[in-house]
Design a protein around this motif. Structure first.
Motif, short mmCIF file in Angstrom:
data_model
loop_
_atom_site.label_atom_id
_atom_site.label_comp_id
_atom_site.label_asym_id
_atom_site.label_seq_id
_atom_site.Cartn_x
_atom_site.Cartn_y
_atom_site.Cartn_z
N SER A 296 26.59 -27.82 -93.77
CA SER A 296 27.87 -28.30 -93.23
C SER A 296 27.61 -29.46 -92.29
O SER A 296 26.54 -29.58 -91.70
CB SER A 296 28.57 -27.18 -92.47
N LYS B 17 24.11 -23.62 -89.66
CA LYS B 17 24.16 -24.75 -90.58
C LYS B 17 23.15 -25.82 -90.18
O LYS B 17 22.59 -26.51 -91.05
CB LYS B 17 25.58 -25.32 -90.63
N HIS C 21 27.11 -30.88 -97.41
CA HIS C 21 28.37 -30.36 -96.88
C HIS C 21 29.31 -30.19 -98.06
O HIS C 21 29.44 -31.12 -98.87
CB HIS C 21 28.97 -31.33 -95.86
#
Length: 263
Positions: A138, A166, A191
């Motif tokens: 992400s 992440k 992402h």
């Protein structure tokens, strides 16, 4: 296991995960294996994907990836090469919880499961020509605390835990890419899109993109040339984006060693 190209997708009954699995199954060129925790959800997802894509080579495996032994059992059931591994499973519980092994649940699922899946499936990735790993990470990342990975010292906040996980996924992608580069396995992170999902809702967000839009970059990496022509990169919207996290060699090695220590 058939002689078809084989792809495995974790977290495959979630909004983005199912869309990724569908995207991989659409052209009928590969067998797609969904990894999920819930039998009913897995059966329904497989039925939907088979019906919508016409690909009969879609099945599921049950495994709670927050548990190390579940990953070992999954690998023990595996037969044949693995061409594409998509690590997508992630959770964002609002209260601090622990896995049956006593590990904070977000770290166990969002980070250790990625690490353990790559490590455990490496022999099967090596058995496939041009294999690759796509780690769904992400842009919402940061705040990694190597001295408190499980929020035992800090007050647990699911957003902070998610951002940390992440960041860790992006760093570990580069670490594995370097370790597997000479063996022909590419490892990249990306992402997905901003999708209205259980995960995003738990973080207090909605999402303006469809699951298919959210799955676009992971699928593009997994079935296109970008995912096999480069390694150790981070992508957003089908574009490679510089990742400052992966430039810190000390943090990368300390994180890798910390994950190894969990076994």
């Amino acid at each position: 296991m058939s002689c078809r190209t084989c792809a495995l997708v974790t977290g495959a009954t979630g909004a983005i995960g199912e869309a990724i699995a569908r995207g991989l199954a659409t052209d009928g060129k590969r067998e797609v294996v969904l990894v999920a925790r819930n039998l009913d959800k897995a059966e329904r997802a497989v039925q939907r994907i088979r019906r919508e894509t016409g690909n009969a080579h879609v099945r599921f495996e049950l495994a709670d990836l927050s548990r190390g032994y579940a990953i070992r059992d999954l690998v023990a059931r595996w037969d044949g090469p693995l061409h594409i591994l998509v690590n997508n499973a992630a959770i964002t519980p609002r209260r601090r919880e622990e896995s049956p092994e006593g590990v904070e649940l977000q770290f166990a699922t969002n980070v250790l499961a990625y690490f353990r899946m790559i490590h455990a499936f490496t022999p099967y990735l090596l058995a496939a020509e041009g294999a690759q790993v796509v780690n769904v990470a992400s842009y919402w990342a940061g705040g990694l605390d190597l001295d408190d990975l499980e929020f035992r010292r800090r007050r647990y906040n699911n957003d902070a835990a998610y951002r940390q996980s992440k960041q860790a996924d992006r760093i570990l992608s580069t670490a594995f890419a370097e370790r597997l580069a000479d063996q022909g396995v590419c490892v990249n992170a990306c992402h997905p899109g901003d999708v209205n999902s259980t995960l995003s809702n738990n973080l207090g967000f909605g999402g303006h993109q469809s699951p298919e839009e959210g799955a676009d970059t992971p699928v593009w990496l997994a079935i296109g040339s970008a995912g096999t022509e480069t390694t150790g990169r981070y992508f957003e919207n089908r574009r490679a984006v510089p990742c400052g996290f992966s430039k810190d060699r000390n943090t990368m090695e300390r994180l890798f060693e910390a994950c190894e220590a969990y076994g």
